[in-house]
Write an enzyme that holds these catalytic residues in place. Structure first.
Site, PDB file in Angstrom:
ATOM      1  CD  GLU A   1      -2.734  -9.151   7.675  1.00 30.68           C
ATOM      2  OE1 GLU A   1      -2.633  -9.848   8.711  1.00 30.68           O
ATOM      3  OE2 GLU A   1      -2.148  -8.058   7.534  1.00 30.68           O
TER       4      GLU A   1
ATOM      5  CG  HIS B   1      -2.112  -0.921   1.030  1.00 25.66           C
ATOM      6  ND1 HIS B   1      -2.833  -1.443   2.081  1.00 25.66           N
ATOM      7  CD2 HIS B   1      -2.695  -1.421  -0.097  1.00 25.66           C
ATOM      8  CE1 HIS B   1      -3.803  -2.212   1.613  1.00 25.66           C
ATOM      9  NE2 HIS B   1      -3.727  -2.217   0.300  1.00 25.66           N
TER      10      HIS B   1
END
Length: 326
Positions: free
Chosen positions: A143, A58
């Site tokens: 995740e 990210h």
């Protein structure tokens, strides 16, 4: 004449010397290093384009750098043409994703962080032991989506807060396990785990900490500097869980904190009337961006840098088999 102190930047336009405390450790962790290297090696081995399912990490700067070399980022395997390689991001993917890739005959490389993969294996073991799993994490984070997707629907229940724990009504309260996302607030997670253990005294937990070493170390580093600072700048992406947690850690200590992605995001008024500024970076932010932010600050105020070291990191993760010699 004495040589100028290399830790002091040329004077900016406004104000007295600003002390800048730079947290260490900060920035890239071993899992991020590994994931980026996997994409680079895949480009070397296969040539462009190499498809990557979801942002490899990210950070927009990192993603744009890899795009410039021929990586194409997509959110679904349906966007990947036949006959080209695809990399799965460091956050991990549900089991259905590699299964679909195999069904289509796609060459795929799994860049899931080994510490996330460890949680996946723990989930499988708990499920094999017929335990229902309480998973602590943030709904919708890649995740979390990947971890929940390791097991059949209904095998895990997601909780995000102590209030969620109070609302739990498991079918068999004496046969539970808990696991956590790797990039959570250490303090918040401790409170949630305590609430789980209070409600369900027989609940089983992981042998070691699920929150990764890099997340814990960066939070501790922010705690070490925040109390000494008038303001903290965190370099990271707005969709980076570990970066957002660093902002929260500083603010809970009473220090105003701001998340920025680049030096151009630094607001000049943040530097007005302060004597000490803290700077850190989330685990997906490269050191290049740290220097960029420091330079942006130095353009406004003369600065004196001081690195505050709270831990040393030397973790290195092996590359997937077959890529080492690429």
């Amino acid at each position: 004449m004495n040589a100028p102190d290399p830790t002091i930047a040329p004077p900016g336009e406004g104000g007295p010397l600003l002390k800048v405390l730079i947290a260490a450790p900060r920035g890239f962790c071993a899992g991020v290093d590994r994931a980026i290297r996997i994409v680079e090696l895949a480009l070397e081995r296969y040539g462009a384009p190499v498809y990557v399912r979801h942002e490899i990490v990210h950070n927009r700067y990192v993603v744009d750098s890899l795009k410039a070399r021929g990586a194409i980022f997509v959110e679904s395997l349906d966007q990947v043409p036949d006959g080209v390689p695809v990399v799965f991001s460091a956050h991990g993917v549900p089991k259905a994703v590699p299964a679909k890739a195999e069904m289509r005959g796609l060459d795929y490389i799994d860049a899931t962080c080994p510490l996330v993969s460890k949680v996946h294996r723990q989930a499988e073991r708990a499920h094999d032991a017929d335990r229902h799993i309480i998973f602590i994490g943030h709904a919708g984070h890649p995740e979390v989506v990947g971890t929940l997707g390791q097991l059949p629907n209904g095998a895990m229940t997601l909780v995000e807060s102590v209030d969620d724990v109070a609302a739990l009504a498991p079918r068999d309260p004496d046969n539970l396990s808990f696991l956590t996302q790797t990039t959570l607030s250490v303090d918040d997670t401790r409170d949630i785990v305590a609430a789980l253990q209070h409600r369900f005294p027989t609940i089983a937990g992981p042998r070691g900490e699920d929150i990764c070493y890099a997340t814990s170390n960066r939070q501790e580093a922010v705690k070490a500097i925040a109390a000494q600072c008038d303001r903290v700048i965190v370099i990271g992406a707005p969709n980076s869980s570990n970066s957002l947690r660093l902002v929260e850690v500083a603010e809970r200590l009473g220090t105003p904190a701001h998340l920025v992605q680049r030096g151009t995001d630094v607001v000049q008024t943040w530097l007005d009337g302060i004597g000490t500024l803290g700077i850190t970076a989330g685990a997906s932010a490269p050191e290049t961006l740290v220097r960029e932010v420091i330079d942006a600050v130095a353009a406004v105020r003369p600065i004196a840098e001081d690195i505050v070291v709270t831990a040393e990191e030397n973790m290195v993760f092996k590359l997937p088999r077959g890529l080492e010699a690429a």
